[in-house]
Design a protein around this motif. Structure first.
Motif, PDB file in Angstrom:
ATOM      1  N   SER A  14       0.836  -1.194   0.000  1.00 17.90           N
ATOM      2  CA  SER A  14       0.000   0.000   0.000  1.00 17.90           C
ATOM      3  C   SER A  14       0.869   1.241   0.000  1.00 17.90           C
ATOM      4  N   VAL A  15       0.599   2.151  -0.929  1.00 16.01           N
ATOM      5  CA  VAL A  15       1.309   3.426  -0.988  1.00 16.01           C
ATOM      6  C   VAL A  15       0.607   4.409  -0.054  1.00 16.01           C
ATOM      7  N   ASN A  16       1.379   5.089   0.775  1.00 18.80           N
ATOM      8  CA  ASN A  16       0.826   6.111   1.653  1.00 18.80           C
ATOM      9  C   ASN A  16       1.733   7.331   1.647  1.00 18.80           C
ATOM     10  N   TYR A  17       1.228   8.419   2.208  1.00 15.28           N
ATOM     11  CA  TYR A  17       1.992   9.664   2.211  1.00 15.28           C
ATOM     12  C   TYR A  17       1.808  10.349   3.552  1.00 15.28           C
ATOM     13  N   SER A  18       2.908  10.747   4.171  1.00 12.61           N
ATOM     14  CA  SER A  18       2.849  11.495   5.419  1.00 12.61           C
ATOM     15  C   SER A  18       3.901  12.588   5.390  1.00 12.61           C
ATOM     16  N   ALA A  19       3.487  13.788   5.743  1.00 12.79           N
ATOM     17  CA  ALA A  19       4.433  14.906   5.789  1.00 12.79           C
ATOM     18  C   ALA A  19       5.060  15.058   7.163  1.00 12.79           C
ATOM     19  N   THR A  20       4.610  14.247   8.130  1.00 10.69           N
ATOM     20  CA  THR A  20       5.076  14.429   9.505  1.00 10.69           C
ATOM     21  C   THR A  20       5.714  13.182  10.100  1.00 10.69           C
ATOM     22  N   LEU A  21       5.254  11.981   9.716  1.00 11.87           N
ATOM     23  CA  LEU A  21       5.753  10.766  10.349  1.00 11.87           C
ATOM     24  C   LEU A  21       7.055  10.289   9.710  1.00 11.87           C
ATOM     25  N   SER A  22       7.985   9.845  10.546  1.00 12.28           N
ATOM     26  CA  SER A  22       9.169   9.156  10.042  1.00 12.28           C
ATOM     27  C   SER A  22       8.758   7.752   9.636  1.00 12.28           C
ATOM     28  N   PRO A  23       9.602   7.026   8.873  1.00 15.42           N
ATOM     29  CA  PRO A  23       9.269   5.636   8.550  1.00 15.42           C
ATOM     30  C   PRO A  23       9.019   4.794   9.806  1.00 15.42           C
ATOM     31  N   LEU A  24       9.846   4.972  10.847  1.00 16.11           N
ATOM     32  CA  LEU A  24       9.652   4.225  12.083  1.00 16.11           C
ATOM     33  C   LEU A  24       8.325   4.592  12.735  1.00 16.11           C
TER      34      LEU A  24
ATOM     35  N   ASP B 163      -4.278   2.750  -2.443  1.00 13.07           N
ATOM     36  CA  ASP B 163      -5.570   2.087  -2.238  1.00 13.07           C
ATOM     37  C   ASP B 163      -6.687   2.747  -3.029  1.00 13.07           C
ATOM     38  N   GLY B 164      -6.342   3.162  -4.260  1.00 16.41           N
ATOM     39  CA  GLY B 164      -7.340   3.736  -5.152  1.00 16.41           C
ATOM     40  C   GLY B 164      -7.681   5.186  -4.889  1.00 16.41           C
TER      41      GLY B 164
ATOM     42  N   THR C 168       1.095  11.935 -18.176  1.00 20.69           N
ATOM     43  CA  THR C 168       0.121  11.063 -17.536  1.00 20.69           C
ATOM     44  C   THR C 168      -0.504  11.761 -16.337  1.00 20.69           C
ATOM     45  N   THR C 169      -1.835  11.679 -16.239  1.00 21.14           N
ATOM     46  CA  THR C 169      -2.550  12.236 -15.097  1.00 21.14           C
ATOM     47  C   THR C 169      -2.953  11.123 -14.138  1.00 21.14           C
ATOM     48  N   ALA C 170      -3.328  11.516 -12.936  1.00 25.62           N
ATOM     49  CA  ALA C 170      -3.780  10.539 -11.944  1.00 25.62           C
ATOM     50  C   ALA C 170      -5.029   9.822 -12.435  1.00 25.62           C
ATOM     51  N   GLU C 171      -5.929  10.564 -13.082  1.00 23.88           N
ATOM     52  CA  GLU C 171      -7.164   9.970 -13.568  1.00 23.88           C
ATOM     53  C   GLU C 171      -6.899   8.898 -14.627  1.00 23.88           C
ATOM     54  N   MET C 172      -5.883   9.102 -15.446  1.00 24.68           N
ATOM     55  CA  MET C 172      -5.526   8.111 -16.468  1.00 24.68           C
ATOM     56  C   MET C 172      -5.072   6.809 -15.816  1.00 24.68           C
ATOM     57  N   MET C 173      -4.303   6.909 -14.743  1.00 18.69           N
ATOM     58  CA  MET C 173      -3.793   5.707 -14.093  1.00 18.69           C
ATOM     59  C   MET C 173      -4.889   4.994 -13.304  1.00 18.69           C
ATOM     60  N   LEU C 174      -5.786   5.760 -12.693  1.00 22.68           N
ATOM     61  CA  LEU C 174      -6.936   5.142 -12.028  1.00 22.68           C
ATOM     62  C   LEU C 174      -7.809   4.434 -13.054  1.00 22.68           C
ATOM     63  N   GLY C 175      -7.980   5.060 -14.221  1.00 15.57           N
ATOM     64  CA  GLY C 175      -8.775   4.456 -15.279  1.00 15.57           C
ATOM     65  C   GLY C 175      -8.165   3.179 -15.822  1.00 15.57           C
ATOM     66  N   ALA C 176      -6.849   3.027 -15.681  1.00 13.99           N
ATOM     67  CA  ALA C 176      -6.169   1.817 -16.140  1.00 13.99           C
ATOM     68  C   ALA C 176      -6.197   0.710 -15.082  1.00 13.99           C
ATOM     69  N   GLY C 177      -6.900   0.964 -13.975  1.00 11.67           N
ATOM     70  CA  GLY C 177      -7.047  -0.058 -12.947  1.00 11.67           C
ATOM     71  C   GLY C 177      -6.000  -0.045 -11.860  1.00 11.67           C
ATOM     72  N   CYS C 178      -5.153   0.985 -11.830  1.00  6.98           N
ATOM     73  CA  CYS C 178      -4.101   1.044 -10.819  1.00  6.98           C
ATOM     74  C   CYS C 178      -4.670   1.514  -9.483  1.00  6.98           C
ATOM     75  N   ILE C 179      -4.335   0.791  -8.415  1.00  4.85           N
ATOM     76  CA  ILE C 179      -4.775   1.205  -7.084  1.00  4.85           C
ATOM     77  C   ILE C 179      -3.606   1.720  -6.241  1.00  4.85           C
ATOM     78  N   GLN C 180      -2.369   1.435  -6.665  1.00  6.03           N
ATOM     79  CA  GLN C 180      -1.174   1.979  -6.019  1.00  6.03           C
ATOM     80  C   GLN C 180      -0.290   2.573  -7.123  1.00  6.03           C
ATOM     81  N   VAL C 181       0.196   3.792  -6.934  1.00  2.00           N
ATOM     82  CA  VAL C 181       1.060   4.435  -7.933  1.00  2.00           C
ATOM     83  C   VAL C 181       2.187   5.174  -7.228  1.00  2.00           C
ATOM     84  N   PHE C 182       3.417   4.965  -7.706  1.00  2.00           N
ATOM     85  CA  PHE C 182       4.582   5.700  -7.237  1.00  2.00           C
ATOM     86  C   PHE C 182       5.472   5.943  -8.444  1.00  2.00           C
ATOM     87  N   ASN C 183       6.587   6.636  -8.267  1.00  2.57           N
ATOM     88  CA  ASN C 183       7.384   6.998  -9.441  1.00  2.57           C
ATOM     89  C   ASN C 183       8.778   6.401  -9.399  1.00  2.57           C
ATOM     90  N   ALA C 184       9.372   6.311 -10.571  1.00  2.00           N
ATOM     91  CA  ALA C 184      10.720   5.753 -10.716  1.00  2.00           C
ATOM     92  C   ALA C 184      11.510   6.604 -11.696  1.00  2.00           C
TER      93      ALA C 184
END
Length: 227
Positions: free
Chosen positions: A60-70, A104-105, A143-159
């Motif tokens: 699951s991909v998540n995002y936090s601006a305050t929490l450390s990984p631990l 998670d979509g 690529t937009t977020a809507e395009m990736m959701l439309g392709a069935g992606c529920i988790q997206v990150f970049n490389a």
């Protein structure tokens, strides 16, 4: 935790397993091994497609601006937490920009800056995971977020760039790095997301830029992945 519990701990205290279903809350099938190569320490994570009950193990991909990984791991009781966000800078952007993130979509972070800039390196991509853990690749610059959701992606990150495709090395001579330096040629600490033919996700991380670890070039990491 006091003496009302029924599980003796090594520190002299006691605990109770809740709920008491005879197991644990973690995914034991995920494994971590270490290695030493190219004068660098390597950490190899294997995440199989299914757990022992046949259920798909979905990261699951998540995002936090305050929490450390631990802090995130402790708050969410995760089996595995990876700090793996990537920011992107292009010649026309004055600051580093966080790309699109979907977990998670749900769109966790969206940006039009990268598309509007028009000069994101062609090798910069989004990786999307579907519910059955199929990996899909999208060019970041159009690529937009809507395009990736439309392709069935529920988790997206970049490389930043691809190393292998169908087990064969990808030509790295055209890898662009708008922010300066060379991601492909220079030695760096690296984190690689890969999949095997049986659906196993492999995440390989190597240390670098210190006296004990030189880091790896793109070609060295290609060879390591193949091996």
């Amino acid at each position: 935790i006091d003496e009302t519990g029924d599980i003796a701990l090594t520190n002299g205290l006691y605990a109770t397993l809740v709920p008491d279903f005879g197991g644990n809350n973690y995914i034991d099938e995920i494994t971590l091994t270490t290695d030493r190569a190219y004068d660098s320490d390597f950490y190899i994570l294997n995440i199989p497609l299914n757990d022992s009950d046949g259920n798909i193990i979905n990261p699951s991909v998540n995002y936090s601006a305050t929490l450390s990984p631990l802090g995130y791991a402790q708050e969410n009781n995760t089996t595995l937490t990876i700090n793996a966000s990537c920011t992107v800078k292009t010649p026309t952007l004055t600051n580093y920009t966080m790309p699109i993130l979907i977990g998670d979509g749900v769109i966790l972070h969206d940006t039009t800056e990268l598309i509007n800039a028009g000069d994101v390196a062609d090798n910069y991509t989004y990786l999307g995971l579907t519910a059955d853990r199929t990996v899909k690749e999208f060019k970041m610059n159009n690529t937009t977020a809507e395009m990736m959701l439309g392709a069935g992606c529920i988790q997206v990150f970049n490389a930043y760039f691809k190393l292998l495709e169908h087990g064969a090395k990808v030509d790295l001579s055209n890898v662009e790095t708008p922010a300066g330096g060379s991601l492909a040629v220079d030695r760096h600490p690296r984190q690689v997301f890969a999949t095997k033919y049986d659906g196993t996700i492999v995440i390989i991380t190597n240390d670098g830029r210190d006296g004990h670890n030189l880091g790896t070039t793109g070609e060295e990491m290609q060879d390591y992945l193949i091996s």
